[in-house]
Design a protein around this motif. Structure first.
Motif, short mmCIF file in Angstrom:
data_model
loop_
_atom_site.label_atom_id
_atom_site.label_comp_id
_atom_site.label_asym_id
_atom_site.label_seq_id
_atom_site.Cartn_x
_atom_site.Cartn_y
_atom_site.Cartn_z
N SER A 1 4.11 -3.08 1.62
CA SER A 1 5.18 -2.62 0.73
C SER A 1 4.67 -1.58 -0.27
O SER A 1 5.47 -0.87 -0.87
CB SER A 1 5.82 -3.80 0.00
OG SER A 1 4.84 -4.46 -0.77
N SER A 2 3.37 -1.46 -0.43
CA SER A 2 2.83 -0.45 -1.33
C SER A 2 2.75 0.93 -0.67
O SER A 2 2.46 1.92 -1.34
CB SER A 2 1.44 -0.87 -1.82
OG SER A 2 0.54 -0.93 -0.73
N ASP A 3 3.03 1.01 0.63
CA ASP A 3 3.01 2.29 1.35
C ASP A 3 4.40 2.92 1.26
O ASP A 3 5.35 2.43 1.87
CB ASP A 3 2.63 2.06 2.81
CG ASP A 3 2.47 3.34 3.59
OD1 ASP A 3 2.98 4.40 3.15
OD2 ASP A 3 1.85 3.29 4.66
N PRO A 4 4.55 4.02 0.51
CA PRO A 4 5.88 4.61 0.33
C PRO A 4 6.46 5.19 1.61
O PRO A 4 7.66 5.45 1.68
CB PRO A 4 5.65 5.70 -0.72
CG PRO A 4 4.20 6.02 -0.65
CD PRO A 4 3.52 4.75 -0.21
N MET A 5 5.65 5.36 2.64
CA MET A 5 6.11 5.92 3.91
C MET A 5 6.18 4.86 5.02
O MET A 5 6.22 5.19 6.20
CB MET A 5 5.18 7.06 4.34
CG MET A 5 5.08 8.21 3.38
SD MET A 5 6.57 9.20 3.32
CE MET A 5 6.57 9.88 4.96
N ARG A 6 6.21 3.58 4.66
CA ARG A 6 6.12 2.51 5.66
C ARG A 6 7.26 2.54 6.67
O ARG A 6 7.05 2.26 7.85
CB ARG A 6 6.02 1.15 4.99
CG ARG A 6 7.23 0.71 4.21
CD ARG A 6 6.95 -0.58 3.44
NE ARG A 6 8.00 -0.91 2.51
CZ ARG A 6 8.13 -0.39 1.30
NH1 ARG A 6 7.25 0.49 0.87
NH2 ARG A 6 9.12 -0.76 0.52
N TYR A 7 8.46 2.88 6.25
CA TYR A 7 9.59 2.88 7.18
C TYR A 7 9.53 4.08 8.12
O TYR A 7 9.85 3.96 9.31
CB TYR A 7 10.92 2.86 6.42
CG TYR A 7 11.05 1.65 5.54
CD1 TYR A 7 11.04 0.36 6.08
CD2 TYR A 7 11.17 1.77 4.16
CE1 TYR A 7 11.15 -0.77 5.27
CE2 TYR A 7 11.29 0.65 3.35
CZ TYR A 7 11.28 -0.61 3.91
OH TYR A 7 11.39 -1.72 3.10
N GLU A 8 9.10 5.21 7.61
CA GLU A 8 8.97 6.40 8.45
C GLU A 8 7.83 6.21 9.45
O GLU A 8 7.98 6.57 10.63
CB GLU A 8 8.72 7.64 7.57
CG GLU A 8 9.90 8.05 6.73
CD GLU A 8 10.14 7.21 5.47
OE1 GLU A 8 11.20 7.35 4.86
OE2 GLU A 8 9.24 6.40 5.11
N LYS A 9 6.73 5.62 9.02
CA LYS A 9 5.60 5.37 9.92
C LYS A 9 6.00 4.40 11.03
O LYS A 9 5.64 4.61 12.20
CB LYS A 9 4.40 4.83 9.15
CG LYS A 9 3.72 5.88 8.29
CD LYS A 9 2.58 5.27 7.49
CE LYS A 9 1.89 6.29 6.62
NZ LYS A 9 0.81 5.68 5.81
#
Length: 168
Positions: A141-149
């Protein structure tokens, strides 16, 4: 004197091995078409550059799963990040609010997968992750691009590797 000769010989051998392997190494090239016209990138130039770099780096990382000798060329024509950007009153950076509705991430791209100069697969896709908040995500959840990745991973697995991932 003999020590320098051995060192030079090792350097030449290493260079020759790299040159020989050069044709066998898989690679990914990511280009952007008019990124200043993308539907949803941060307003701050620094944040825009960070997002474009993260997307490029993620495709490059996935390229490690390509068999030796394959090259993937991706041209991204639009990016719509997950959520909505809400401007902050006294700041140049926005706050991204994710409600899980019609604010799913989307990336429009064209691609070509080649092996030794021969096209194996090519096409134009619009990647979408409409259920982005309802799925288990391997990125933190700390990765701001998690959904795009996650969306890029899904596309890469189905469109590029066909579900087959090499055992590198």
């Amino acid at each position: 004197m003999q020590r320098n000769t051995k060192r030079k010989a090792r350097l030449w051998l290493a260079a020759a091995l790299l040159a020989a392997a050069g044709g066998a190494i898989a690679g990914v090239t990511v280009d952007y078409t008019d990124p200043e016209k993308f539907i949803d990138l941060p307003r701050s130039p620094h944040e825009r550059d960070r997002v474009l770099k993260e997307v490029r780096d993620h495709f490059t990382k996935l390229g490690n799963d390509l068999p030796a000798g394959q090259d993937l060329k991706v041209t991204i024509s639009d990016i719509d990040l997950a959520g909505w950007a809400e401007p902050r009153r006294w700041s140049t950076d926005d706050v991204r609010i994710m409600r899980g509705g019609a604010d799913w991430p989307r990336i429009d791209l064209t691609y070509t997968l080649e092996q030794n100069g021969q096209v194996l697969r090519s096409g134009k896709d619009s990647l979408k992750n409409m259920m982005y908040q309802q799925r288990i995500n391997r990125y933190t959840s700390s990765d701001p691009m998690r959904y795009e990745k996650q969306m890029i991973d899904d596309w890469f697995k189905t469109a590029i590797t066909g579900g087959q991932v090499s055992s590198k």
